[in-house]
Scaffold this active site. Structure first.
Site, PDB file in Angstrom:
ATOM      1  N   LYS A 159       0.837  -1.205   0.000  1.00 21.85           N
ATOM      2  CA  LYS A 159       0.000   0.000   0.000  1.00 21.85           C
ATOM      3  C   LYS A 159       0.876   1.260   0.000  1.00 21.85           C
ATOM      4  CE  LYS A 159      -2.187  -0.975   3.898  1.00 21.85           C
ATOM      5  NZ  LYS A 159      -1.594  -2.277   4.236  1.00 21.85           N
TER       6      LYS A 159
ATOM      7  N   ARG B  26      -9.758   0.934   8.556  1.00 22.92           N
ATOM      8  CA  ARG B  26      -9.396  -0.457   8.812  1.00 22.92           C
ATOM      9  C   ARG B  26     -10.498  -1.205   9.552  1.00 22.92           C
ATOM     10  NH1 ARG B  26      -3.502   0.352   8.568  1.00 22.92           N
ATOM     11  NH2 ARG B  26      -2.348  -1.577   8.888  1.00 22.92           N
TER      12      ARG B  26
ATOM     13  N   ARG C 216      11.337  -6.976   4.948  1.00 24.60           N
ATOM     14  CA  ARG C 216      11.253  -5.562   5.339  1.00 24.60           C
ATOM     15  C   ARG C 216      11.825  -5.359   6.743  1.00 24.60           C
ATOM     16  NH1 ARG C 216       5.486  -2.559   5.219  1.00 24.60           N
ATOM     17  NH2 ARG C 216       5.169  -3.530   7.241  1.00 24.60           N
TER      18      ARG C 216
ATOM     19  N   ARG D 120      11.389  -2.348  11.190  1.00 22.51           N
ATOM     20  CA  ARG D 120      10.138  -1.963  11.853  1.00 22.51           C
ATOM     21  C   ARG D 120       9.849  -2.899  13.007  1.00 22.51           C
ATOM     22  NH1 ARG D 120       5.016  -0.306   8.157  1.00 22.51           N
ATOM     23  NH2 ARG D 120       3.947  -1.426   9.814  1.00 22.51           N
TER      24      ARG D 120
ATOM     25  N   ARG E 259      -1.163  -9.257  12.983  1.00 18.07           N
ATOM     26  CA  ARG E 259      -1.651  -8.240  12.034  1.00 18.07           C
ATOM     27  C   ARG E 259      -2.456  -8.870  10.902  1.00 18.07           C
ATOM     28  NH1 ARG E 259       3.806  -6.184  10.841  1.00 18.07           N
ATOM     29  NH2 ARG E 259       2.946  -4.669   9.376  1.00 18.07           N
TER      30      ARG E 259
HETATM   31  P1  AMP Z   1       0.624   0.328   8.769  1.00 17.24           P
HETATM   32  O1  AMP Z   1       1.841   1.176   8.627  1.00 17.24           O
HETATM   33  O2  AMP Z   1      -0.526   0.777   7.917  1.00 17.24           O
HETATM   34  O3  AMP Z   1       0.929  -1.139   8.586  1.00 17.24           O
HETATM   35  O4  AMP Z   1       0.111   0.502  10.276  1.00 17.24           O
HETATM   36  C1  AMP Z   1       0.941   0.161  11.365  1.00 17.24           C
HETATM   37  C2  AMP Z   1       0.114   0.026  12.631  1.00 17.24           C
HETATM   38  O5  AMP Z   1      -0.520   1.273  12.941  1.00 17.24           O
HETATM   39  C3  AMP Z   1      -1.029  -0.975  12.561  1.00 17.24           C
HETATM   40  O6  AMP Z   1      -0.595  -2.317  12.789  1.00 17.24           O
HETATM   41  C4  AMP Z   1      -1.926  -0.456  13.678  1.00 17.24           C
HETATM   42  O7  AMP Z   1      -1.378  -0.773  14.957  1.00 17.24           O
HETATM   43  C5  AMP Z   1      -1.819   1.045  13.515  1.00 17.24           C
HETATM   44  N1  AMP Z   1      -2.822   1.562  12.543  1.00 17.24           N
HETATM   45  C6  AMP Z   1      -2.594   2.024  11.278  1.00 17.24           C
HETATM   46  N2  AMP Z   1      -3.728   2.412  10.701  1.00 17.24           N
HETATM   47  C7  AMP Z   1      -4.722   2.214  11.594  1.00 17.24           C
HETATM   48  C8  AMP Z   1      -6.135   2.410  11.588  1.00 17.24           C
HETATM   49  N3  AMP Z   1      -6.770   2.881  10.502  1.00 17.24           N
HETATM   50  N4  AMP Z   1      -6.825   2.090  12.706  1.00 17.24           N
HETATM   51  C9  AMP Z   1      -6.210   1.622  13.799  1.00 17.24           C
HETATM   52  N5  AMP Z   1      -4.885   1.395  13.882  1.00 17.24           N
HETATM   53  C10 AMP Z   1      -4.127   1.679  12.793  1.00 17.24           C
END
Ligand code: AMP
Length: 185
Positions: free
Chosen positions: A13, A87, A126, A132, A143
């Protein structure tokens, strides 16, 4: 153009949104980046770090506050790419409410599809390159589960509205970019 990108962790994404943001000249809004930038020693910063590191979602109301503040900025007037938001169905409904109040709507929801084995390989790679904290084998499984349970229903929500574009995201970033750009163009 108002777009949402949905896909499991590791689907690409962020990579696709960064490139499309340049192509379409609209901001790339990553909910994960916003939360990571808010990690600090404050009470709320520590709470956020706990959600991210455990692979769990931050609460909807908190997330919505971040997103609404961002979507109200002038650079969002001509559209944006939402990466990682919504999400949950609750977040999707709140976004619909926000848009409806402004007589706006989403143009498309891009669903990036990759099979789970390939995702785990990508995320572990990654972890080595970016380090990360949430790319550990255990957190990756959490996740993926959170995606299946909480985010797949969001796809259903948007399918009922007829705006989902399904994209096979198993290829290279260049291949996927070409498909997404053509589908949106
Ligand atoms: P990402 O970088 O999109 O993989 O997001 C990393 C982490 O941020 C996720 O595993 C969640 O803990 C938190 N997160 C990101 N987007 C959301 C969202 N829309 N709602 C709730 N938690 C989020």
């Amino acid at each position: 153009m108002r777009l949402v990108f949905i896909g499991p962790p590791g689907a690409g994404k962020g990579t696709q949104c960064r490139r499309l943001s340049g192509e379409f000249q609209i901001p790339h809004i990553s909910s994960g980046d916003m939360l990571r930038a808010s990690r600090d020693d404050s009470r709320i910063g520590k709470l956020i770090a706990g959600y991210i590191d455990g692979g769990n979602l931050a609460p909807d109301d908190l997330m919505m506050q971040f997103i609404i503040d961002r979507l109200r900025q002038p650079d969002c007037e001509n559209g944006y790419l939402l990466d990682g938001f919504p999400r949950t169905v609750n977040q999707a409904e709140m976004l619909t409410g926000f848009l409806t109040e402004r007589d706006q709507r989403l143009d498309s929801v891009v669903n990036l599809m990759v099979d789970e084995n390939a995702l785990v390989e990508r995320l572990l790679a990654r972890a080595e390159s970016e380090g990360r904290a949430d790319d550990t084998p255990e957190t990756i499984q959490t996740r993926l589960k959170v995606f299946r349970n909480r985010t797949e229903p969001v796809l259903k929500y948007y399918r009922q509205r007829g705006i989902v574009i399904d994209v096979n995201a198993a290829g290279t970033p260049d291949d996927v970019f070409a498909v997404v750009r053509d589908a949106l163009g």
